[in-house]
Design a protein around this motif. Structure first.
Motif, PDB file in Angstrom:
ATOM      1  N   GLU A 190       4.755  -4.138  11.159  1.00  0.00           N
ATOM      2  CA  GLU A 190       3.882  -4.999  11.951  1.00  0.00           C
ATOM      3  C   GLU A 190       2.831  -5.680  11.084  1.00  0.00           C
ATOM      4  O   GLU A 190       2.482  -6.848  11.311  1.00  0.00           O
ATOM      5  CB  GLU A 190       3.223  -4.210  13.080  1.00  0.00           C
ATOM      6  CG  GLU A 190       4.191  -3.595  14.088  1.00  0.00           C
ATOM      7  CD  GLU A 190       5.039  -4.612  14.843  1.00  0.00           C
ATOM      8  OE1 GLU A 190       4.862  -5.827  14.626  1.00  0.00           O
ATOM      9  OE2 GLU A 190       5.894  -4.192  15.644  1.00  0.00           O
ATOM     10  N   SER A 191       2.323  -4.974  10.071  1.00  0.00           N
ATOM     11  CA  SER A 191       1.339  -5.590   9.175  1.00  0.00           C
ATOM     12  C   SER A 191       1.961  -6.734   8.402  1.00  0.00           C
ATOM     13  O   SER A 191       1.381  -7.834   8.309  1.00  0.00           O
ATOM     14  CB  SER A 191       0.781  -4.543   8.195  1.00  0.00           C
ATOM     15  OG  SER A 191       0.054  -3.533   8.865  1.00  0.00           O
ATOM     16  N   LEU A 192       3.156  -6.523   7.845  1.00  0.00           N
ATOM     17  CA  LEU A 192       3.801  -7.548   7.046  1.00  0.00           C
ATOM     18  C   LEU A 192       4.227  -8.734   7.910  1.00  0.00           C
ATOM     19  O   LEU A 192       4.097  -9.899   7.499  1.00  0.00           O
ATOM     20  CB  LEU A 192       5.005  -6.945   6.316  1.00  0.00           C
ATOM     21  CG  LEU A 192       5.681  -7.795   5.242  1.00  0.00           C
ATOM     22  CD1 LEU A 192       4.672  -8.285   4.208  1.00  0.00           C
ATOM     23  CD2 LEU A 192       6.797  -6.990   4.560  1.00  0.00           C
ATOM     24  N   THR A 193       4.703  -8.468   9.116  1.00  0.00           N
ATOM     25  CA  THR A 193       5.066  -9.548  10.035  1.00  0.00           C
ATOM     26  C   THR A 193       3.857 -10.416  10.357  1.00  0.00           C
ATOM     27  O   THR A 193       3.918 -11.652  10.322  1.00  0.00           O
ATOM     28  CB  THR A 193       5.665  -8.973  11.328  1.00  0.00           C
ATOM     29  OG1 THR A 193       6.828  -8.200  11.022  1.00  0.00           O
ATOM     30  CG2 THR A 193       6.034 -10.081  12.299  1.00  0.00           C
ATOM     31  N   ASN A 204       0.837  -1.199   0.000  1.00  0.00           N
ATOM     32  CA  ASN A 204       0.000   0.000   0.000  1.00  0.00           C
ATOM     33  C   ASN A 204       0.870   1.248   0.000  1.00  0.00           C
ATOM     34  O   ASN A 204       1.998   1.239   0.509  1.00  0.00           O
ATOM     35  CB  ASN A 204      -0.903   0.023   1.232  1.00  0.00           C
ATOM     36  CG  ASN A 204      -1.848  -1.162   1.284  1.00  0.00           C
ATOM     37  OD1 ASN A 204      -2.155  -1.768   0.263  1.00  0.00           O
ATOM     38  ND2 ASN A 204      -2.305  -1.490   2.482  1.00  0.00           N
ATOM     39  N   PRO A 205       0.344   2.358  -0.520  1.00  0.00           N
ATOM     40  CA  PRO A 205       1.120   3.598  -0.458  1.00  0.00           C
ATOM     41  C   PRO A 205       1.255   4.134   0.961  1.00  0.00           C
ATOM     42  O   PRO A 205       2.190   4.880   1.263  1.00  0.00           O
ATOM     43  CB  PRO A 205       0.327   4.560  -1.335  1.00  0.00           C
ATOM     44  CG  PRO A 205      -1.063   4.010  -1.333  1.00  0.00           C
ATOM     45  CD  PRO A 205      -0.917   2.525  -1.248  1.00  0.00           C
ATOM     46  N   LEU A 206       0.352   3.741   1.845  1.00  0.00           N
ATOM     47  CA  LEU A 206       0.350   4.254   3.211  1.00  0.00           C
ATOM     48  C   LEU A 206      -0.208   3.189   4.142  1.00  0.00           C
ATOM     49  O   LEU A 206      -1.152   2.478   3.790  1.00  0.00           O
ATOM     50  CB  LEU A 206      -0.531   5.515   3.306  1.00  0.00           C
ATOM     51  CG  LEU A 206      -0.594   6.198   4.674  1.00  0.00           C
ATOM     52  CD1 LEU A 206       0.708   6.931   4.953  1.00  0.00           C
ATOM     53  CD2 LEU A 206      -1.776   7.159   4.732  1.00  0.00           C
ATOM     54  N   TYR A 207       0.392   3.066   5.326  1.00  0.00           N
ATOM     55  CA  TYR A 207      -0.111   2.150   6.357  1.00  0.00           C
ATOM     56  C   TYR A 207      -0.455   2.958   7.607  1.00  0.00           C
ATOM     57  O   TYR A 207       0.271   3.888   7.975  1.00  0.00           O
ATOM     58  CB  TYR A 207       0.932   1.078   6.688  1.00  0.00           C
ATOM     59  CG  TYR A 207       1.054   0.036   5.605  1.00  0.00           C
ATOM     60  CD1 TYR A 207       0.379  -1.177   5.692  1.00  0.00           C
ATOM     61  CD2 TYR A 207       1.820   0.288   4.472  1.00  0.00           C
ATOM     62  CE1 TYR A 207       0.470  -2.127   4.686  1.00  0.00           C
ATOM     63  CE2 TYR A 207       1.919  -0.653   3.462  1.00  0.00           C
ATOM     64  CZ  TYR A 207       1.250  -1.858   3.561  1.00  0.00           C
ATOM     65  OH  TYR A 207       1.335  -2.782   2.559  1.00  0.00           O
ATOM     66  N   THR A 208      -1.576   2.597   8.223  1.00  0.00           N
ATOM     67  CA  THR A 208      -2.055   3.301   9.416  1.00  0.00           C
ATOM     68  C   THR A 208      -2.479   2.257  10.455  1.00  0.00           C
ATOM     69  O   THR A 208      -2.499   1.054  10.164  1.00  0.00           O
ATOM     70  CB  THR A 208      -3.271   4.189   9.081  1.00  0.00           C
ATOM     71  OG1 THR A 208      -4.416   3.352   8.857  1.00  0.00           O
ATOM     72  CG2 THR A 208      -3.002   5.061   7.859  1.00  0.00           C
ATOM     73  N   PRO A 209      -2.865   2.678  11.641  1.00  0.00           N
ATOM     74  CA  PRO A 209      -3.378   1.710  12.625  1.00  0.00           C
ATOM     75  C   PRO A 209      -4.563   0.902  12.123  1.00  0.00           C
ATOM     76  O   PRO A 209      -4.809  -0.208  12.606  1.00  0.00           O
ATOM     77  CB  PRO A 209      -3.769   2.597  13.810  1.00  0.00           C
ATOM     78  CG  PRO A 209      -2.855   3.771  13.711  1.00  0.00           C
ATOM     79  CD  PRO A 209      -2.713   4.024  12.240  1.00  0.00           C
ATOM     80  N   ALA A 210      -5.280   1.410  11.142  1.00  0.00           N
ATOM     81  CA  ALA A 210      -6.418   0.665  10.604  1.00  0.00           C
ATOM     82  C   ALA A 210      -5.969  -0.634   9.945  1.00  0.00           C
ATOM     83  O   ALA A 210      -6.683  -1.642   9.979  1.00  0.00           O
ATOM     84  CB  ALA A 210      -7.183   1.525   9.599  1.00  0.00           C
ATOM     85  N   ILE A 235      16.622  -1.571  21.081  1.00  0.00           N
ATOM     86  CA  ILE A 235      16.084  -2.904  20.839  1.00  0.00           C
ATOM     87  C   ILE A 235      14.937  -2.817  19.839  1.00  0.00           C
ATOM     88  O   ILE A 235      13.983  -2.072  20.046  1.00  0.00           O
ATOM     89  CB  ILE A 235      15.586  -3.530  22.157  1.00  0.00           C
ATOM     90  CG1 ILE A 235      16.637  -3.391  23.255  1.00  0.00           C
ATOM     91  CG2 ILE A 235      15.201  -4.986  21.955  1.00  0.00           C
ATOM     92  CD1 ILE A 235      16.100  -3.667  24.650  1.00  0.00           C
ATOM     93  N   ASP A 236      15.048  -3.568  18.749  1.00  0.00           N
ATOM     94  CA  ASP A 236      13.981  -3.676  17.757  1.00  0.00           C
ATOM     95  C   ASP A 236      13.432  -2.303  17.378  1.00  0.00           C
ATOM     96  O   ASP A 236      12.256  -1.992  17.620  1.00  0.00           O
ATOM     97  CB  ASP A 236      12.854  -4.571  18.294  1.00  0.00           C
ATOM     98  CG  ASP A 236      11.833  -4.929  17.221  1.00  0.00           C
ATOM     99  OD1 ASP A 236      12.165  -4.863  16.023  1.00  0.00           O
ATOM    100  OD2 ASP A 236      10.690  -5.274  17.580  1.00  0.00           O
ATOM    101  N   PRO A 237      14.261  -1.465  16.756  1.00  0.00           N
ATOM    102  CA  PRO A 237      13.850  -0.073  16.506  1.00  0.00           C
ATOM    103  C   PRO A 237      12.681   0.075  15.539  1.00  0.00           C
ATOM    104  O   PRO A 237      12.054   1.137  15.513  1.00  0.00           O
ATOM    105  CB  PRO A 237      15.118   0.563  15.923  1.00  0.00           C
ATOM    106  CG  PRO A 237      15.928  -0.573  15.398  1.00  0.00           C
ATOM    107  CD  PRO A 237      15.639  -1.720  16.308  1.00  0.00           C
ATOM    108  N   LEU A 238      12.361  -0.955  14.757  1.00  0.00           N
ATOM    109  CA  LEU A 238      11.263  -0.834  13.803  1.00  0.00           C
ATOM    110  C   LEU A 238       9.926  -1.310  14.363  1.00  0.00           C
ATOM    111  O   LEU A 238       8.912  -1.238  13.670  1.00  0.00           O
ATOM    112  CB  LEU A 238      11.588  -1.613  12.524  1.00  0.00           C
ATOM    113  CG  LEU A 238      12.781  -1.100  11.721  1.00  0.00           C
ATOM    114  CD1 LEU A 238      12.955  -1.902  10.449  1.00  0.00           C
ATOM    115  CD2 LEU A 238      12.636   0.379  11.399  1.00  0.00           C
ATOM    116  N   ALA A 239       9.909  -1.803  15.599  1.00  0.00           N
ATOM    117  CA  ALA A 239       8.645  -2.232  16.199  1.00  0.00           C
ATOM    118  C   ALA A 239       7.667  -1.063  16.230  1.00  0.00           C
ATOM    119  O   ALA A 239       8.041   0.070  16.513  1.00  0.00           O
ATOM    120  CB  ALA A 239       8.890  -2.743  17.615  1.00  0.00           C
ATOM    121  N   GLY A 240       6.426  -1.367  15.930  1.00  0.00           N
ATOM    122  CA  GLY A 240       5.403  -0.318  15.924  1.00  0.00           C
ATOM    123  C   GLY A 240       5.195   0.323  14.572  1.00  0.00           C
ATOM    124  O   GLY A 240       4.212   1.040  14.374  1.00  0.00           O
ATOM    125  N   SER A 241       6.096   0.077  13.631  1.00  0.00           N
ATOM    126  CA  SER A 241       5.875   0.552  12.264  1.00  0.00           C
ATOM    127  C   SER A 241       4.628  -0.129  11.715  1.00  0.00           C
ATOM    128  O   SER A 241       4.504  -1.353  11.744  1.00  0.00           O
ATOM    129  CB  SER A 241       7.085   0.210  11.389  1.00  0.00           C
ATOM    130  OG  SER A 241       6.737   0.178  10.020  1.00  0.00           O
TER     131      SER A 241
END
Length: 578
Positions: A426-429, A57-63, A416-422
């Motif tokens: 998180e969606s791809l994981t 997607n061009p953009l990812y949000t909490p949704a 520690i895990d600096p990309l957590a919360g992205s």
């Protein structure tokens, strides 16, 4: 804990609902992004991850996370705690970096020892020892079957004498050695144990890691000797022996890094690797162990490719899936059983023959992805000249420095895990985790990994992926600098090339023949019969292999003794179709 980890309002004055996010995204799309894209069309019709070909997607949000049923505690949690998404250790790499390793192996034991010393002097603290095709396929160097292959793709190992020479090493510097010899693993393990005894190295002060991953060989590599059920038995013998006799060693590694060059996508890598691990686990549990004892001995080697985020998310999903599998399928209760042991590595398949210095940049990017994805206990880096030859000393030096640059100069290991919360990460994981369990269910329903190998399911799935991924390059959907993009018409490749001594093979052949002439042949014959008897009666093969090795029976002779009982495996040619 509040599962909704992001808020629409930067002042956190109100929690956004999914519908509110959808409304805001729709507004942004029509008012801001839409007019811009109308004037500046996107550079391609669709954006996809490289291997999985999932839409980006061009953009990812909490949704996006809410649509996947994302829950912070169950899906991310804290470092060192279930589900270990953020790492199996509680402090990342702030307390110490990963063990820095490289793969090596060529020539004789003596020449390998010299190269290993050089590598340790470059700041490495672990080595991965590869053996030549003669050794990994169970032949001695003077066997007509292997003429021209001796010492080429790894170290030649004919007898205990070769390892005695190879282990002329500063073991105060080398605390970790991985040995890669899958099909004849009991023979290789016996030789290592006997050589360490002769060198006076205390096994408690040294971590030996045998790969022992024969089921991957049947799936995509091809260095097997015996039928799969016997290969699994020999692997289990080694696991049992090490748990009972050398509990500080690592007796099994599932090399998903061999599935990746066979073009497995990340979901297949995770699912196939974990299903294969379950085959070993089930066989080991049948020997009377419990899951909390067995699981901590399992180890994985995982590659990342040039799709930066796909690689990072694969490492995070691997940890989640192992933890969930051990807890839910096997009933593990101890945290150590749910923590995956992992070595990470940039993939060799991203490296090109063309414009080889570009490979240094590729390796740096992939090594950074390994670090951001959690790196694991060890990281090994292939070298920029691998498409040309065995590594030259210059490439070894650059490869060793590259890991230190990532560790010390980039800052990626400082938190520690600096990309957590992205939202994207998180969606791809989460998507990878869900898809991997769907694939594992399919494998378990057909009877597990051994059945998937015997019926050709794994092989056909990889064949389809190979076909599609190669088409992407041939038809230009994936651009590869130097291969189908920015090619040089008259390229001059100024690169150091390592060349093996031309006399090495004849010297190795003479050496093994000289050994046979001066040893106690009656003792050798007696111990080889012990090997055959152990193979026939189902007892653990390690004791008989140790006796044969110490009598200076050759590697090939011991493998042939097992061939007399197990036979040889020839894969069904019909299994290779796509």
């Amino acid at each position: 804990m509040n599962n909704k980890v992001s808020r629409l309002n930067p002042k956190n004055t109100g929690q956004a609902t999914t519908s509110e996010f959808d409304e805001e995204v729709a507004r942004w799309e029509s008012e801001t992004r839409g007019p811009y894209v109308a004037a500046h069309p996107e550079r391609r019709e669709e954006f996809l991850t490289q291997a999985l070909k999932w839409p980006i997607n061009p953009l990812y949000t909490p949704a996006d996370l809410e649509a996947l049923g994302f829950d912070y505690k169950e899906d991310v949690g804290f470092p060192g705690e279930y589900p270990y998404t953020r790492g199996t250790g509680p402090n990342g790499h702030r307390s110490g970096f990963w063990t820095m390793t490289q793969v090596t192996g060529f020539g004789s034991g003596q020449s390998w020892s010299k190269r290993a010393r050089y590598m340790l002097d470059q700041g490495l603290s672990g080595l991965i020892l590869e053996y030549d095709l003669a050794t990994t396929n169970g032949y001695d160097s003077d066997d007509p079957m292997v003429e021209g292959e001796v010492g080429r793709a790894g170290m030649a190992l004919d007898s205990l004498e070769d390892l005695e020479e190879a282990f002329d090493l500063p073991f105060d510097q080398l605390k970790y050695l991985m040995s890669v010899c899958n099909a004849p693993q009991p023979v290789n393990l016996a030789m290592i144990i006997a050589a360490l005894e002769k060198k006076g190295v205390d096994p408690k002060d040294f971590v030996l890691h045998i790969v022992n991953g024969i089921l991957i060989e049947y799936t995509c590599v091809g260095r097997y000797i015996y039928p799969p059920e016997h290969g699994l038995r020999l692997a289990t013998d080694c696991i049992e022996y090490i748990i009972n006799n050398h509990p500080n060693w690592a007796p099994i590694s599932i090399i998903s890094a061999q599935l990746q060059p066979a073009k497995a996508n990340p979901v297949q890598e995770i699912a196939f690797s974990l299903a294969i691990a379950c085959a070993y686990i089930d066989a080991t549990l049948e020997r009377g162990f419990d899951i909390d004892t067995v699981a901590p001995y399992f180890h994985f080697v995982v590659n990342v490719d040039m799709d930066f985020f796909e690689g990072i998310c694969k490492l995070r999903a691997f940890r989640k899936c192992w933890a969930r599998l051990m807890r839910d399928r096997y009933g593990a209760t101890k945290p150590e059983a749910m923590k995956i042991r992992m070595m990470t590595s940039p993939t060799t398949t991203a490296l090109t023959l063309q414009q080889p210095l570009n490979n240094i940049g590729r390796l740096a990017i992939m090594a950074t992805a390994c670090s951001l994805g959690g790196a694991g206990e060890n990281m090994t880096t292939p070298l920029h000249d691998e498409a040309h030859s065995l590594p030259a000393e210059e490439a070894i030096r650059v490869g060793a420095a590259l890991q230190h640059i990532v560790a010390h100069e980039t800052g990626v290991a400082e938190t520690i895990d600096p990309l957590a919360g992205s939202y994207y990460v998180e969606s791809l994981t989460k998507q990878m985790e869900n898809a991997a369990f769907e694939e594992m269910d399919k494998i378990f329903d057909m009877g597990g990994a051994l059945k998937a190998i015997e019926t050709g399911y794994f092989q056909r799935a990889l064949g389809r992926e190979q076909y599609e991924r190669n088409r992407d390059i041939e038809e230009g959907r994936r651009l590869w600098v130097g291969v189908n993009h920015l090619k040089l018409d008259e390229e001059k490749r100024e690169i150091s090339i390592f060349r093996l001594n031309d006399d090495m093979e004849s010297e190795q052949v003479a050496k093994v023949r000289d050994l046979r002439a001066r040893r106690d042949q009656a003792l050798v014959d007696s111990t080889l019969e012990q090997v055959r008897e152990a193979a026939r009666n189902g007892s653990n093969m390690m004791e008989s292999c140790l006796a044969a090795v110490k009598a200076y029976a050759t590697h090939g002779e011991i493998c042939y003794a097992m061939r007399d009982v197990f036979g040889e495996y020839g894969s069904d040619s019909q299994l290779g179709g796509i």
